[in-house]
Design a protein around this motif. Structure first.
Motif, PDB file in Angstrom:
ATOM      1  N   LEU A  38       0.834  -1.197   0.000  1.00  0.00           N
ATOM      2  CA  LEU A  38       0.000   0.000   0.000  1.00  0.00           C
ATOM      3  C   LEU A  38       0.875   1.257   0.000  1.00  0.00           C
ATOM      4  O   LEU A  38       0.640   2.190  -0.768  1.00  0.00           O
ATOM      5  N   ASP A  39       1.900   1.262   0.851  1.00  0.00           N
ATOM      6  CA  ASP A  39       2.817   2.405   0.921  1.00  0.00           C
ATOM      7  C   ASP A  39       3.530   2.622  -0.412  1.00  0.00           C
ATOM      8  O   ASP A  39       3.683   3.763  -0.856  1.00  0.00           O
ATOM      9  N   SER A  40       3.950   1.547  -1.044  1.00  0.00           N
ATOM     10  CA  SER A  40       4.635   1.658  -2.347  1.00  0.00           C
ATOM     11  C   SER A  40       3.714   2.258  -3.399  1.00  0.00           C
ATOM     12  O   SER A  40       4.132   3.115  -4.188  1.00  0.00           O
ATOM     13  N   ALA A  41       2.466   1.808  -3.408  1.00  0.00           N
ATOM     14  CA  ALA A  41       1.505   2.326  -4.388  1.00  0.00           C
ATOM     15  C   ALA A  41       1.220   3.810  -4.137  1.00  0.00           C
ATOM     16  O   ALA A  41       1.112   4.599  -5.087  1.00  0.00           O
ATOM     17  N   ILE A  42       1.126   4.206  -2.873  1.00  0.00           N
ATOM     18  CA  ILE A  42       0.903   5.618  -2.536  1.00  0.00           C
ATOM     19  C   ILE A  42       2.104   6.442  -2.973  1.00  0.00           C
ATOM     20  O   ILE A  42       1.962   7.496  -3.604  1.00  0.00           O
TER      21      ILE A  42
END
Length: 149
Positions: A38-42
Motif C-alpha cells: 500500500l505504501d509503495s503504491a501511494i
C-alpha cells in the motif's frame, strides 16, 4: 436495515445526507500484511505529482475493505488495536468540500470502540436486548499501562 445502518455509519454517502454533520468519516480495513505494498503504491502516485493525502485516499479506497456490510463490520469490531490484529483501521475524514484528513493508523493502535449506536441498531434488528458493561476508566488505564511496560 442492519446493512443500511452499517453503511450509513461507516461508509456514508458523501454526496448527500450531511444534515448537521460538518465532518463525515469513512472506515476502511487494511491488512497489516499489505502495508508495504500500500505504501509503495501511494509513493508511486506521489512521485507522479499527486498530493499525499489524495494518493492515500485513492489507494486505500481501491485496495482496502470498506466497512459497509455485516461481514466487514464484524471484522472492524474485532479490531482491538493490538499487534495481533489482522487489520488496521484507516479513517478518511471528509467535509462537504472534499477530503479533510487521512488517518493511516501507522502504529496500529486504533480500535473499534464507541460503537454503541451500531450495537443498538443490531439489537433492534434482531429484536434482542444488549447490555454493555462499562469498565471503570481507571481500570482501563491501569491495564493499558501494564501492557505497555
Amino acid at each position: 436495515m442492519t446493512e443500511s445502518a452499517i453503511r450509513h455509519m461507516y461508509a456514508p454517502d458523501l454526496k448527500s445526507g450531511w444534515g448537521i454533520h460538518l465532518v463525515q468519516e469513512v472506515k476502511l480495513l487494511a491488512k497489516k500484511a499489505d502495508r508495504e505494498s500500500l505504501d509503495s503504491a501511494i509513493d508511486e502516485l506521489v512521485n507522479l505529482g499527486m498530493r499525499r493525502e489524495t494518493a492515500a485516499e485513492s489507494i486505500y479506497k481501491e485496495r482496502c475493505i470498506a466497512v459497509d456490510n455485516g461481514p466487514s463490520w464484524a471484522r472492524y469490531m474485532s479490531i482491538s488495536g493490538s499487534p495481533e490484529d489482522e487489520y488496521d483501521i484507516i479513517t478518511l475524514q471528509y467535509t462537504e468540500e472534499g477530503l479533510l484528513t487521512v488517518d493511516e493508523n501507522r502504529e496500529g493502535h486504533a480500535a473499534a470502540f464507541g460503537d454503541d449506536i451500531a450495537i443498538g441498531c443490531l439489537a433492534t434488528e434482531f429484536k434482542r436486548e444488549i447490555f454493555v458493561k462499562y469498565a471503570a476508566q481507571d481500570y482501563l488505564l491501569n491495564n493499558h499501562e501494564q501492557k505497555c511496560h
